[in-house]
Design an enzyme around this catalytic site. Structure first.
Site, PDB file in Angstrom:
ATOM      1  N   ARG A 183      48.546  22.603  37.322  1.00  6.68           N
ATOM      2  CA  ARG A 183      48.590  22.650  35.850  1.00  6.68           C
ATOM      3  C   ARG A 183      47.383  21.952  35.213  1.00  6.68           C
ATOM      4  NH1 ARG A 183      53.968  23.825  34.425  1.00  6.68           N
ATOM      5  NH2 ARG A 183      53.628  23.077  32.310  1.00  6.68           N
ATOM      6  N   GLY A 235      51.273  19.329  26.143  1.00 12.56           N
ATOM      7  CA  GLY A 235      51.401  20.126  24.925  1.00 12.56           C
ATOM      8  C   GLY A 235      50.291  19.764  23.973  1.00 12.56           C
ATOM      9  N   GLU A 286      39.026  42.910  36.307  1.00 13.88           N
ATOM     10  CA  GLU A 286      39.575  41.850  37.151  1.00 13.88           C
ATOM     11  C   GLU A 286      38.511  41.333  38.138  1.00 13.88           C
ATOM     12  OE1 GLU A 286      41.948  39.995  36.985  1.00 13.88           O
ATOM     13  OE2 GLU A 286      42.390  39.248  38.982  1.00 13.88           O
ATOM     14  N   LYS A 328      37.419  37.468  38.231  1.00 13.84           N
ATOM     15  CA  LYS A 328      37.511  36.649  39.455  1.00 13.84           C
ATOM     16  C   LYS A 328      36.174  35.979  39.732  1.00 13.84           C
ATOM     17  CE  LYS A 328      40.920  36.169  39.981  1.00 13.84           C
ATOM     18  NZ  LYS A 328      42.041  36.733  39.332  1.00 13.84           N
ATOM     19  N   GLU A 350      35.486  33.150  37.154  1.00 13.39           N
ATOM     20  CA  GLU A 350      36.362  31.995  37.282  1.00 13.39           C
ATOM     21  C   GLU A 350      35.969  31.050  38.391  1.00 13.39           C
ATOM     22  OE1 GLU A 350      40.839  32.795  36.541  1.00 13.39           O
ATOM     23  OE2 GLU A 350      40.102  34.228  38.014  1.00 13.39           O
TER      24      GLU A 350
END
Ligand code: F6R
Length: 617
Positions: free
Chosen positions: A27, A101, A492, A496, A499
């Site tokens: 995360r 948050g 895509e 990829k 990223e």
């Protein structure tokens, strides 16, 4: 995004917090921190970067305690440094808070607090919370019962917050207690043996808790060594039956692969084999068939890679089943939803099941449907790899990808799983409408071959792409071209590469290149072009020729045949039915991106600035 965890009970909490944080690192990994409380003492340790740095700090300077909170951060407000790492503390270092948050009104709150003389030590939005809790504790002292003081103080503080948050608070004045609250961000309570937890996601609880309770928006939990009490937004006690925690294997290891991403790319043959057995060989899913029966149009909501899977899905739904379909960026849809048409099936696509934009868009859709037809269950479906996620709780029907835990931040096997889910939906819709047409039969037959073809392609392609990657050492820009059902695969492929290798890449429908992007081409810009036999095969080859005429190096993805000789390099895939081809053309795309990034020595599994679960807007 960020991951939070908190635990209290009979055990020393630091090892538990570290283990849980490790499982939440997907995360965010900009910084990590934890705090423990003991009577009269609050200890906090924080470190920039990945969890390993926090571990090192704790080895040099250990802390103890049976009550604590932990955080792994994906920076939103403030640079990813120690000052801005969580936990954030009040001025007296007595209250510690971890938060996931965004507190949207933090500027206003900060101004107010600063005018009262409060000194801030970070740039985070979160820091307002410990100060507000500390003020509320001071105000409430003497009026609230000591055992309820922290809960009431946190309630008073969160009343002032706007935005989305999941947070956990400890206070050295009440070391036998921690308080957690959720509003529009995920938070689960985990119940173990003499040990109680709250965390952003289930992997943090696996092996520690046997059952979980999920908090709803506005609800609060008080955790003590004796158990957990839940409260609604007005402070009333509530009861909720705990659910068993699914025994997913979160202890994934890389096996002999250098990175999780490479392992997960290779696992795609197994994902396909399991899908064929579950969805193609077995009788149709009755509940899905019921959902689809009267559908007249489909709208798909997703972000990033999931949106690319949705684009493949929309193509299949229109071309195979004849159902008009539209794909929306969830982040755009939530502020400008198109007019609602009758019998529209809305599908939310999210591997994590936690993407804030996708959940918000689905919630809006659910609300407007409810306003129109309050007694009719909304025609909505979710596609996810985490059936136990917020998405799973939101929509009435969920298709579980069952792709297994994906650790690499860049989605690979879940993308394949999402595409497969759309093949299942489109085939079912097509059969409901047109019976077993020739196209449906051909598609089914092609899909039956898929696991074996994938496995062959994966093995053949790995070495090819590793060798090709050497030529990308100096590359700064890459263009990806595809048409029809392979246009989303071009998108895509480009995503990829961006990223994980940080090389600029753009995906275009091949026919669009001449309308502008062609100006970018020269001998330094490779063009990766998907060319699979079908109605646009010749067109794609012509578009590739146009690029070659501008000196671009051409890398082709397609079957070996005379036509594909125009490519400087061909990454071959088996001859395959055009409608099924994205399930194979994606493989060289993923492997090329992987090898380019690995060759550059980059952190493939945890690329900079990204996180696997995007729980902020
Ligand atoms: C790319 C990637 C992201 C996600 C996007 C949506 O590799 O993983 O683009 O696809 O953040 O995430 P989910 O699918 O969890 O909604």
């Amino acid at each position: 995004m960020c991951g939070i965890v908190a635990t209290i009970g009979s055990r020393e909490v630091v090892p538990l917090l570290l283990k849980s944080l490790q499982r939440l690192e997907y995360r965010g990994y900009d910084s990590a921190g934890l705090a423990t409380v003991m009577p009269g003492q609050l200890h906090c340790r924080k470190a920039e970067g990945k969890l390993v740095h926090l571990r090192e700090k704790l080895e040099k300077s250990p802390v103890a305690g049976c009550c604590g909170i932990g955080h792994t951060r994906w920076a939103t407000h403030g640079k990813p440094d120690v000052r801005n790492a969580h936990p954030q503390l009040d001025e007296a270092d007595q209250v510690a808070v971890v938060q996931n948050g965004i507190i949207e009104n933090h500027r206003l709150l900060r101004q107010g607090l600063e005018q009262q003389g409060v000194r801030f030590r970070s740039d985070t939005d979160t820091e307002v919370i410990p100060h507000l809790v500390a003020q509320a504790l001071a105000d409430l002292r003497g009026t609230a019962p000591p055992t309820d003081l922290l809960r009431q103080a946190v309630a008073r503080a969160v009343e002032q917050l706007e935005g989305a948050y999941a947070l956990a608070v400890v206070w050295q004045g009440q070391p036998g207690e921690l308080v957690a609250v959720r509003y529009n961000a995920p938070l689960l309570i985990g119940l173990g043996e003499g040990q109680f937890f709250c965390a952003s996601d289930t992997p943090a609880l696996a092996g520690f808790a046997s059952t979980i309770v999920s908090l709803e928006d506005g609800e609060m939990a008080r955790l003590t060594p004796l158990g957990v009490e839940l409260f609604d937004g007005s402070g009333q006690r509530i009861q909720r039956t705990p659910q068993p925690l699914r025994g997913d294997d979160y202890t994934a290891n890389k096996r002999h692969f250098r990175h999780f991403m490479l392992k997960e790319i290779h696992e795609q043959a197994d994902v396909a084999a399991a899908w064929v057995e579950r969805c193609l060989a077995a009788p149709a899913d009755e509940s899905l068939a019921t959902v689809l029966r009267n559908v007249q149009r489909v709208q798909l909501l997703a972000c990033g890679t999931s949106r690319h899977a949705a684009l493949v899905g929309a193509h299949l739904l229109e071309q195979l089943a004849g159902v008009p379909s539209s794909v929306h960026y969830a982040s755009e849809f939530r502020y400008a939803p198109p007019p609602l048409m009758p019998q529209t099936l809305t599908i939310g696509v999210t591997q994590s099941g936690e993407t804030a934009d996708t959940l918000a868009a689905l919630t809006i859709e659910m609300e407007r449907r409810h306003a129109l037809e309050p007694n009719v269950p909304p025609l909505m479906l979710g596609i996810t790899n985490r059936a136990d996620s917020s998405l799973g709780r939101l929509v009435p029907h969920v298709l579980d990808l069952k792709a297994g835990v994906e650790v690499g931040v860049a989605a690979t096997k879940t993308f394949l799983g999402q595409m497969l889910a759309f093949y299942g939906i489109a085939l079912l819709l097509a059969s409901q409408r047109h019976g077993a047409s020739a196209q449906v039969k051909a598609c089914r037959q092609a899909l039956e071959q898929l696991p074996e073809q994938l496995s062959r392609t994966l093995h053949a392609m790995d070495q090819c792409c590793a060798e090709l990657a050497h030529g990308f050492a100096e590359t700064r820009d890459v263009i990806y071209l595809g048409r029809g059902i392979n246009y989303p695969i071009a998108l895509e492929g480009a995503l990829k590469l961006k990223e994980i290798s940080y090389i600029h890449a753009e995906g275009y429908p091949a026919g669009e290149m001449k309308h502008g992007p062609i100006a970018l081409l020269d001998q330094h810009v490779p063009v990766v072009s998907i060319a699979t036999p079908g109605p646009v095969f010749e067109k794609v080859l012509s578009n590739a020729q146009e690029a070659k005429a501008r000196d671009a190096r051409l890398i082709g993805i397609g079957p070996v045949c005379g036509d594909t000789e125009i490519f400087d390099v061909l990454l071959p895939i088996p001859p395959v039915h055009e409608l099924v081809s994205p399930l194979l053309t994606i493989v060289p795309m993923q492997l090329l991106a992987y090898h380019v990034a690995a060759h550059r020595g980059l952190d493939v599994d945890q690329p900079r600035n990204l996180a696997k679960s995007v729980t902020v807007e």
